[in-house]
Design an enzyme around this catalytic site. Sequence first.
Site, PDB file in Angstrom:
ATOM      1  N   ARG A 153       0.620  -1.290  -0.001  1.00 59.18           N
ATOM      2  CA  ARG A 153       0.062  -0.082   0.099  1.00 59.18           C
ATOM      3  C   ARG A 153       0.831   1.182   0.040  1.00 59.18           C
ATOM      4  O   ARG A 153       1.639   1.395   0.770  1.00 59.18           O
ATOM      5  CB  ARG A 153      -0.826  -0.041   1.231  1.00 59.18           C
ATOM      6  CG  ARG A 153      -1.638   1.298   1.344  1.00 59.18           C
ATOM      7  CD  ARG A 153      -2.765   1.273   2.448  1.00 59.18           C
ATOM      8  NE  ARG A 153      -4.056   0.618   1.878  1.00 59.18           N
ATOM      9  CZ  ARG A 153      -5.127   0.566   2.143  1.00 59.18           C
ATOM     10  NH1 ARG A 153      -5.358   1.340   3.275  1.00 59.18           N
ATOM     11  NH2 ARG A 153      -6.195  -0.045   1.521  1.00 59.18           N
ATOM     12  N   HIS A 210      -7.024   0.701  -6.755  1.00 58.28           N
ATOM     13  CA  HIS A 210      -7.075  -0.091  -5.866  1.00 58.28           C
ATOM     14  C   HIS A 210      -7.727  -1.361  -6.306  1.00 58.28           C
ATOM     15  O   HIS A 210      -9.023  -1.822  -6.103  1.00 58.28           O
ATOM     16  CB  HIS A 210      -7.931   0.658  -4.611  1.00 58.28           C
ATOM     17  CG  HIS A 210      -7.864  -0.122  -3.316  1.00 58.28           C
ATOM     18  ND1 HIS A 210      -7.286  -1.194  -3.072  1.00 58.28           N
ATOM     19  CD2 HIS A 210      -8.768   0.221  -2.243  1.00 58.28           C
ATOM     20  CE1 HIS A 210      -7.263  -1.401  -1.779  1.00 58.28           C
ATOM     21  NE2 HIS A 210      -8.407  -0.823  -1.341  1.00 58.28           N
ATOM     22  N   ASP A 259     -17.013   6.973  -2.271  1.00 55.93           N
ATOM     23  CA  ASP A 259     -15.747   6.629  -1.545  1.00 55.93           C
ATOM     24  C   ASP A 259     -15.686   8.086  -0.746  1.00 55.93           C
ATOM     25  O   ASP A 259     -16.274   9.158  -1.287  1.00 55.93           O
ATOM     26  CB  ASP A 259     -14.729   6.172  -2.411  1.00 55.93           C
ATOM     27  CG  ASP A 259     -13.542   6.005  -1.630  1.00 55.93           C
ATOM     28  OD1 ASP A 259     -13.630   5.841  -0.344  1.00 55.93           O
ATOM     29  OD2 ASP A 259     -12.378   5.776  -1.907  1.00 55.93           O
ATOM     30  N   ARG A 316     -13.278  -8.753   0.491  1.00 52.06           N
ATOM     31  CA  ARG A 316     -11.887  -8.624   0.418  1.00 52.06           C
ATOM     32  C   ARG A 316     -11.136  -9.783   0.547  1.00 52.06           C
ATOM     33  O   ARG A 316     -10.176 -10.240  -0.208  1.00 52.06           O
ATOM     34  CB  ARG A 316     -11.447  -7.265   1.137  1.00 52.06           C
ATOM     35  CG  ARG A 316     -12.183  -5.987   0.829  1.00 52.06           C
ATOM     36  CD  ARG A 316     -11.371  -5.269  -0.523  1.00 52.06           C
ATOM     37  NE  ARG A 316     -10.203  -5.526  -0.564  1.00 52.06           N
ATOM     38  CZ  ARG A 316      -9.037  -4.299   0.102  1.00 52.06           C
ATOM     39  NH1 ARG A 316      -9.986  -3.373   0.698  1.00 52.06           N
ATOM     40  NH2 ARG A 316      -7.890  -4.603   0.130  1.00 52.06           N
TER      41      ARG A 316
HETATM   42  N1   CP Z   1     -11.195  -0.340   1.840  1.00 51.03           N
HETATM   43  C1   CP Z   1     -10.015  -0.414   2.132  1.00 51.03           C
HETATM   44  O1   CP Z   1      -8.916  -0.855   1.432  1.00 51.03           O
HETATM   45  O2   CP Z   1      -9.770  -0.348   3.529  1.00 51.03           O
HETATM   46  P1   CP Z   1      -8.562  -0.405   4.282  1.00 51.03           P
HETATM   47  O3   CP Z   1      -8.039   1.244   4.134  1.00 51.03           O
HETATM   48  O4   CP Z   1      -9.021  -0.279   5.837  1.00 51.03           O
HETATM   49  O5   CP Z   1      -7.793  -1.183   3.930  1.00 51.03           O
HETATM   50  N1  NVA Z   2      -9.722   6.597  -1.567  1.00 42.02           N
HETATM   51  C1  NVA Z   2      -9.591   6.196  -0.092  1.00 42.02           C
HETATM   52  C2  NVA Z   2      -9.601   4.698  -0.112  1.00 42.02           C
HETATM   53  C3  NVA Z   2      -9.296   4.033   1.191  1.00 42.02           C
HETATM   54  C4  NVA Z   2      -9.378   2.725   1.073  1.00 42.02           C
HETATM   55  C5  NVA Z   2      -7.963   6.655   0.098  1.00 42.02           C
HETATM   56  O1  NVA Z   2      -7.268   6.649  -0.732  1.00 42.02           O
HETATM   57  O2  NVA Z   2      -7.845   7.099   1.126  1.00 42.02           O
END
Ligand code: CP
Ligand code: NVA
Length: 299
Positions: free
Chosen positions: A102, A129, A218, A284
């Site tokens: 990430r 993502h 989102d 997920r």
């Molecule tokens: N949706 C998602 O990726 O959540 P987290 O940021 O908690 O991993």
């Molecule tokens: N768009 C959001 C998604 C989190 C899972 C971010 O990048 O923070």
Amino acid sequence: MPLDTTDFLDIDDVTPAELDALVDRAAALKAGGVDPQLRDRTLGMIFEKPSTRTRVSFETGMSRLGGHAMFLGPDDIQLGHGEPLRDTARVLGRYVDAVMARLFDHADAEVLAEHADCPVINGLTDEAHPCQTLADLLTIRESVGSDATVAWVGDGNNVGQSFVVGAAMAGIDVSVATPAGYGMDPAVFDRAAAFGADIEPTTDPAHVVADADVVYTDVWISMGQEAEREEKLAAFDGFQVNADLLAGTDASVMHCLPAHRGEEITNDVLESDRALVWDQAENRMHAQNALLVELLADE
Ligand code: CP
Ligand code: NVA
């Protein structure tokens, strides 16, 4: 069916047929439980940003598959203290069977994939993502069916961009409403068009919601955008998914979570029967287990 790609940096790293097979496998793993097919396999998990779902679903998933996942946060490894990413990649590739990362910069995911001698999975970058999209496609298949029409309402962000391409690959109709100045990268619509989608983004949420079976939103302020908060809140006025926007429809609602109740979505909508969000979160793990098996198992 092993995947043609060794890395999963965005959803169209796989073909539509492979994507369909991944969602099939995810559904089967969810229904039938998992075998410990990844016994003694290790997943290194690099996190530059926080996470609940991604961390816990990958870690639990690897454990259920008989393997092991290792959390490598910003303060845990030398990457957070100046060691170059490409060196980290080369070293991790000598130990682990796959890396999930990430990261902020999507280009860094490409650097990881180039230098790590093992599969690299994108667990969210500023651009994409794809693991979320896998779970979303399983959720849509389970709830409304794959002939659904989905309206993306809100920020043209990482989650939306991967979803639009993945939905096009799965033959799902998508419409997109984003505020002026906060749209998706135009290249996303070209990538979706390569799979037959003809998407004309709009700035009118009511227009896209009117025909939708599912409304997907989102957060407006993604991780790393905190300094843009006031400017973005002003620009997103009218894009909240609330009872008024949904009035006259029986659309379901998706959100990748975490949600900011009172900003992009209201508490009453999130707590209503319309919300598919808890299934999305659960899925997920099933979707990623399918991906891990396809990438790593000896079949
Ligand atoms: N949706 C998602 O990726 O959540 P987290 O940021 O908690 O991993
Ligand atoms: N768009 C959001 C998604 C989190 C899972 C971010 O990048 O923070």
